[in-house]
Design a protein around this motif. Structure first.
Motif, PDB file in Angstrom:
ATOM      1  N   PHE A 227      -7.027 -17.053  25.459  1.00  0.00           N
ATOM      2  CA  PHE A 227      -7.803 -16.708  26.646  1.00  0.00           C
ATOM      3  C   PHE A 227      -8.656 -15.459  26.450  1.00  0.00           C
ATOM      4  O   PHE A 227      -9.415 -15.084  27.343  1.00  0.00           O
ATOM      5  N   ASP A 228      -8.527 -14.823  25.288  1.00  0.00           N
ATOM      6  CA  ASP A 228      -9.474 -13.760  24.959  1.00  0.00           C
ATOM      7  C   ASP A 228     -10.547 -14.276  24.003  1.00  0.00           C
ATOM      8  O   ASP A 228     -11.166 -13.519  23.265  1.00  0.00           O
ATOM      9  N   ASN A 229     -10.739 -15.632  24.013  1.00  0.00           N
ATOM     10  CA  ASN A 229     -11.811 -16.314  23.286  1.00  0.00           C
ATOM     11  C   ASN A 229     -11.666 -16.176  21.770  1.00  0.00           C
ATOM     12  O   ASN A 229     -12.661 -16.087  21.040  1.00  0.00           O
ATOM     13  N   THR A 230     -10.433 -16.180  21.297  1.00  0.00           N
ATOM     14  CA  THR A 230     -10.155 -16.123  19.864  1.00  0.00           C
ATOM     15  C   THR A 230      -9.593 -17.463  19.405  1.00  0.00           C
ATOM     16  O   THR A 230      -8.722 -18.031  20.057  1.00  0.00           O
ATOM     17  N   MET A 231     -10.096 -17.969  18.272  1.00  0.00           N
ATOM     18  CA  MET A 231      -9.612 -19.228  17.730  1.00  0.00           C
ATOM     19  C   MET A 231      -8.485 -18.950  16.738  1.00  0.00           C
ATOM     20  O   MET A 231      -8.674 -18.221  15.763  1.00  0.00           O
ATOM     21  N   VAL A 232      -7.319 -19.511  17.003  1.00  0.00           N
ATOM     22  CA  VAL A 232      -6.152 -19.331  16.130  1.00  0.00           C
ATOM     23  C   VAL A 232      -5.847 -20.661  15.448  1.00  0.00           C
ATOM     24  O   VAL A 232      -5.732 -21.692  16.117  1.00  0.00           O
ATOM     25  N   THR A 233      -5.746 -20.640  14.134  1.00  0.00           N
ATOM     26  CA  THR A 233      -5.423 -21.843  13.363  1.00  0.00           C
ATOM     27  C   THR A 233      -4.007 -21.716  12.822  1.00  0.00           C
ATOM     28  O   THR A 233      -3.704 -20.778  12.082  1.00  0.00           O
TER      29      THR A 233
END
Length: 348
Positions: A227-233
């Motif tokens: 929700f802080d606009n970070t993409m986690v893989t």
């Protein structure tokens, strides 16, 4: 029976050494199988297709589209086989049957590949939003179907397939050991899909702390947008071993808990009343879900906890607004939030 009837009707004459009866019989069987194939194809295309079109899913429509032509060709093939079967020399009968079964297996394998592709597309790709894992799984299933068909043909040809199966087993074991991590992530992805604990678009929280919306479930990893606009893989293997909380399963309404400690000289009733008032003033919070509780006596503070529910998309903004308002109101009311304090007594 048909042959006996034709014998009584058609004159016993020959052309190029072939009797009229045999020629008419073969042509009749060919024509009959062609007509039956056309009728079956017509029914599949016009009647059965209308029935499956009424269902909610489009998978049965696609499967019907895939199997129409194989059924058509199989019907003709069976007619040709029985039409020519009576006139093949006994010495060539084995070769004749082998050619028939070879064509039969080829048609069945092609149909099975098409059907499996449709099923995988509907059960995997449309659920995960990932073409990677769908294509990879489709390729593996296709290879497996072709391999089974090839082994079946070898068996028909009289070739012993037991040593070949043993060799394939050893080769498969070697490949599995070499690609252990890759296969672990791939099959973990299959497990995630089959378990249906979450899918693309769901908001999940892992036991390791990651919270976000699932963007893609791939063949090796799963992507989550926080929700802080970070993409986690994250590797699929890690997710499969984690405790996953699917927050979307609760209609995207989430409960938030805010722990807070206040000094021992504060009035607990005033603190409880003020916390609940701050939460209820927020438009994004469901009013009847607000409750503040006095939980315990801490080492340096009285421990309270504020509970409320809000829409998932408003969670962080609401949490920020509530925390800011608590700090402002507590300072204005003279309620202290103490630092951790430890008192040490030293003997003289």
């Amino acid at each position: 029976m048909v042959f006996d009837i034709l014998t009584g009707i058609i004159p016993a004459r020959e052309i190029f050494g072939i009797s009229y009866v045999n020629i008419v019989y073969v042509l009749s069987v060919f024509l009959g199988s062609f007509i039956v194939a056309k009728i079956v194809y017509f029914l599949l295309k016009n009647w059965i297709s209308k029935l499956v079109a009424k269902t909610e899913t489009s998978a049965d429509d696609e499967i019907l589209e895939v199997v129409k032509k194989p059924i058509y060709y199989l019907t003709i093939l069976i007619g040709v086989f029985y039409g020519l079967g009576n006139f093949v020399a006994e010495s060539l009968n084995h070769i004749y049957e082998f050619i028939f079964y070879l064509l039969f297996v080829v048609i069945i394998v092609k149909a099975a590949i098409g059907v499996s592709g449709v099923l995988i597309s509907h059960s995997v790709e449309k659920r995960t939003g990932s073409k990677d894992i769908s294509h990879l799984l489709n390729r593996l299933v296709r290879i497996a179907i072709i391999l089974i068909g090839f082994l079946f043909i070898l068996n028909l040809a009289g070739i012993e397939i037991t040593p070949l199966l043993a060799s394939l087993g050893v080769a498969g074991l070697a490949v599995a050991l070499a690609l252990q991590d890759t296969l672990s992530n791939f099959f973990s992805g299959i497990y995630i899909i089959a378990d249906r604990s979450f899918g693309v678009g769901d908001v999940i929280k892992l036991s390791s702390g990651e919270l976000g919306r699932v963007i893609k479930v791939g063949s090796r990893s799963t992507r989550i947008k926080t929700f802080d606009n970070t993409m986690v893989t994250l590797p699929n293997d890690l997710i499969a071993k984690s405790i996953v909380t699917n927050l979307s399963a609760a209609d995207e309404v989430i409960r938030t808990k805010i722990p807070i400690g206040i000094s021992y000289d504060s009035d607990p009733d005033q603190v409880k009343e003020l916390l609940e008032k701050i939460a209820k003033e927020q438009k994004t919070i469901i009013n009847d879900s607000v409750v503040a509780r006095f939980l315990s006596f801490g080492d340096s503070a009285l421990k309270f906890e504020l509970h409320y529910k809000t829409k998932l998309n408003n969670r962080l903004d609401t949490l920020n607004a509530v925390n800011m308002e608590i700090l402002k109101r507590f300072r204005k009311a003279g309620i202290n939030i103490p630092f951790p304090i430890r008192t040490v007594y030293m003997e003289k």
